[in-house]
Design an enzyme around this catalytic site. Structure first.
Site, PDB file in Angstrom:
ATOM      1  CG  ASP A 200      17.597  20.094 -15.096  1.00 23.64           C
ATOM      2  OD1 ASP A 200      18.721  20.316 -14.617  1.00 23.64           O
ATOM      3  OD2 ASP A 200      17.409  19.819 -16.309  1.00 23.64           O
ATOM      4  CD  GLU A 270      19.968  24.534 -14.121  1.00 28.60           C
ATOM      5  OE1 GLU A 270      21.160  24.547 -14.454  1.00 28.60           O
ATOM      6  OE2 GLU A 270      19.138  23.759 -14.634  1.00 28.60           O
TER       7      GLU A 270
HETATM    8  C1  NOJ Z   1      21.112  21.433 -15.792  1.00 31.65           C
HETATM    9  C2  NOJ Z   1      21.905  20.428 -15.046  1.00 31.65           C
HETATM   10  O1  NOJ Z   1      22.422  21.023 -13.889  1.00 31.65           O
HETATM   11  C3  NOJ Z   1      22.976  19.923 -15.977  1.00 31.65           C
HETATM   12  O2  NOJ Z   1      23.923  19.128 -15.325  1.00 31.65           O
HETATM   13  C4  NOJ Z   1      22.315  19.187 -17.103  1.00 31.65           C
HETATM   14  O3  NOJ Z   1      23.273  18.833 -18.085  1.00 31.65           O
HETATM   15  C5  NOJ Z   1      21.242  20.041 -17.773  1.00 31.65           C
HETATM   16  N1  NOJ Z   1      20.421  20.765 -16.843  1.00 31.65           N
HETATM   17  C6  NOJ Z   1      20.321  19.182 -18.580  1.00 31.65           C
HETATM   18  O4  NOJ Z   1      19.400  18.550 -17.756  1.00 31.65           O
END
Ligand code: NOJ
Length: 555
Positions: A200, A270
């Site tokens: 993440d 991500e």
């Molecule tokens: C990215 C995640 O995909 C999202 O849903 C989340 O709110 C943020 N990171 C914080 O972890």
């Protein structure tokens, strides 16, 4: 290059809250994912990525983790997870789970300790600072939600940093104990047998050590794929993406590679970085960091051939030799692709996703053409949507519609109201679409079979062709160097308009070769079939086989 399972995998992204509810609380759970594994195996994907199911107060629906090694009772138990993992592997499906390194919940034991004892060893696991000399937050950083990224503790008066909600404090990866503790978390899940992680917010774990202010951004510009409101008022130069993140991802990769054969367990990352050379640095200089940094380029690209060509070319040009590119069309954070491109183009979006070179992530429901759900204001749950309704992510998180015969479309077995309103796509529920050979679900399954069958879609070769207005056309071939028309080539043509378009010279066989054969089409109704061999029906996407050597003209 040795082929590893993820080099051309299709990874199905499951948002567990919205997949299938088996215990009647209106929220999906891990046994629900397990029950639907046969569906995923039939569809023909290679792996699942599960969004967080860890213990959490759910302020950000699980991205606020309060215990990394416990399953939240909402989703089931650790035993349920183990059963899911075993069953998935039994179906030949790999399992990636979310890994949230940048922040925890404020209810995590680590933060409770940090908060309770400013002189204690856990204090420095988070980022604490005194107020700025004039009073107020230590710098101008803001959260994704547009407000200050600092919250002041009444007790002691220091501020702590949080890139998201105040209840999601950022960890301090500059403290080696944090890396050790988070690597223990990774070991816990790797020991249980997961095939890797989706990391993440990968860029966030290293920030400017001097905590310098971010400069303002020119108005009306977004460095992202969509307008993020207040967040876009700054250039996020100092609150993410510091080069000190590289050694950490090298260490994470070494940890992953220490499990079995190197390259078996992976990190998908991500990475919201839209400067492609900067994005490509997440692979690592020696391809020794994130195996698959996700690019979000297609999400912000207009649905026009030239725009798509430009984005795809820029990304492919930035991918280092030997690295594998990962494409997405949708996620739990973004508007639904079927709403973005329009229902008539949803099949073309799937065709594009599944015929580009590399790895693809398919977000649950996109195989059904799920549109953005209508969520009335009183049913908004997303913390972002509660602040700024226009940016709510709920519309992409509505429950999977499995069958037409209950108010929840089979999402929950009981009469209980699902946590978000249920939406049925134009093509119907899963059961309807499985029975309909012209549905998007059937098309997706056929495309996945086509993808598995031939070398061309596994290969890295892609060449865009000069095509009639409104048509995107490219060849796919086993290798970047193989000439067009060489054995096994495929031609992909996408009609992005609502008119029939003749393909003219695109299909002209070379003197030595035979004609291109249409081996796949998104247009399966009788009307479409009347368009004829040398043309695309309105909104038709087709895949053509080079047959016995006919080749298109290349630009
Ligand atoms: C990215 C995640 O995909 C999202 O849903 C989340 O709110 C943020 N990171 C914080 O972890």
């Amino acid at each position: 290059m040795e082929r590893l399972w993820w080099h051309d995998a299709v990874i199905y992204h499951v948002y567990p809250r919205s997949f299938l509810d088996t215990d009647g609380d209106g929220v999906g759970d891990l046994p629900g994912v397990r029950r639907r594994l046969p569906y995923l195996a039939r569809l023909g994907v290679d792996a699942l990525w599960l969004s967080p199911f860890f213990a959490s107060p759910m302020a950000d629906f699980g991205y606020d983790v309060s215990d990394h090694t416990a399953v939240d009772p909402l989703f089931g138990s650790l035993a349920d997870f183990d059963e899911l993992l075993d069953a998935a592997h039994g179906h030949g499906l790999r399992v990636l789970i979310d890994y949230v390194p940048n922040h925890t919940s404020d209810r995590h034991r680590w933060f409770r300790d940090a908060r309770a004892d400013p002189a204690g060893p856990r204090r420095d696991w988070y980022v604490w600072r005194d107020p700025s000399p004039g009073g107020g937050p230590p710098n101008n950083w803001i959260t994704l939600f547009g407000d200050s990224a600092w919250t002041r503790e009444e007790a002691g008066g220091q501020y702590y940093l949080h890139s998201f909600l105040p209840s999601m404090p950022d960890l301090n990866w500059r403290n080696p104990a944090v890396q050790e503790a988070m690597f223990d978390v990774a070991r816990f899940w790797l020991d249980r047998g997961v095939d890797g992680f989706r990391v993440d917010c990968a860029p966030l774990i290293a920030k400017d050590p001097l905590l310098r202010d971010n400069p303002p951004a020119a108005t009306g510009t977004s460095a992202h794929h969509r307008d993020l409101g207040g967040f876009d008022s700054q250039l996020h130069l100092h609150d993410q993406g510091h080069p000190d993140l590289h050694p950490r991802y090298r260490d994470l990769r070494a940890l992953l590679d220490s499990y079995g054969e190197p390259g078996e367990r992976i990190a998908l990352g991500e990475v919201h970085e839209y400067d492609w050379p900067a994005w490509s640095r997440y692979f690592g200089r020696d391809l020794d960091e994130l195996n698959l940094p996700i690019n979000f380029g297609l999400l912000g690209t207009d649905w026009h051939p030239e725009a798509i060509r430009t984005t795809v070319r820029a990304i492919l040009d930035a991918v280092p030799a030997g690295a594998v590119v990962t494409w997405v069309m949708g996620s739990h954070d973004d508007p639904r692709v079927a709403s973005r491109v329009g229902p008539a183009q949803a099949a073309n979006a799937m065709l594009l996703l599944l015929t580009l070179p590399g790895t693809a992530i398919l977000y649950n429901g996109d195989e059904l053409g799920m549109p953005d759900a209508a969520v009335p204001p009183e049913r908004i749950r997303d913390p972002w949507g509660l602040r700024t309704p226009a940016l709510s992510r709920d519309h992409a998180r509505s429950p999977m519609p499995w069958s037409p015969d209950s108010p929840s479309c089979g999402f929950t077995a009981t009469g209980v109201e699902p946590w978000l309103p249920v939406t049925t796509p134009p093509g119907g529920t899963v059961r309807d679409q499985e029975a309909d050979p012209s549905s998007l679900l059937s098309l997706t399954r056929d495309l996945l079979a086509l993808r598995r069958a031939g070398a061309a879609l596994h290969g890295a070769g892609l060449a865009f062709l000069d095509s009639p207005p409104g048509v995107l056309a490219y060849t796919r071939s086993p290798g970047p160097g193989s000439p067009p028309g060489a054995g096994g080539d495929l031609l992909v043509t996408l009609n992005l308009t609502d008119r029939a378009v003749p393909l003219d010279h695109l299909l002209t066989p070379r003197p030595s070769g035979g004609p291109w054969r249409r081996v796949f089409t998104t247009a399966r109704t009788r009307d479409a079939a009347h368009t004829g061999q040398g043309a695309l029906a309105p909104a038709e996407g087709a895949v053509w086989s080079a047959g016995d050597g006919g080749g298109p003209h290349r630009t």
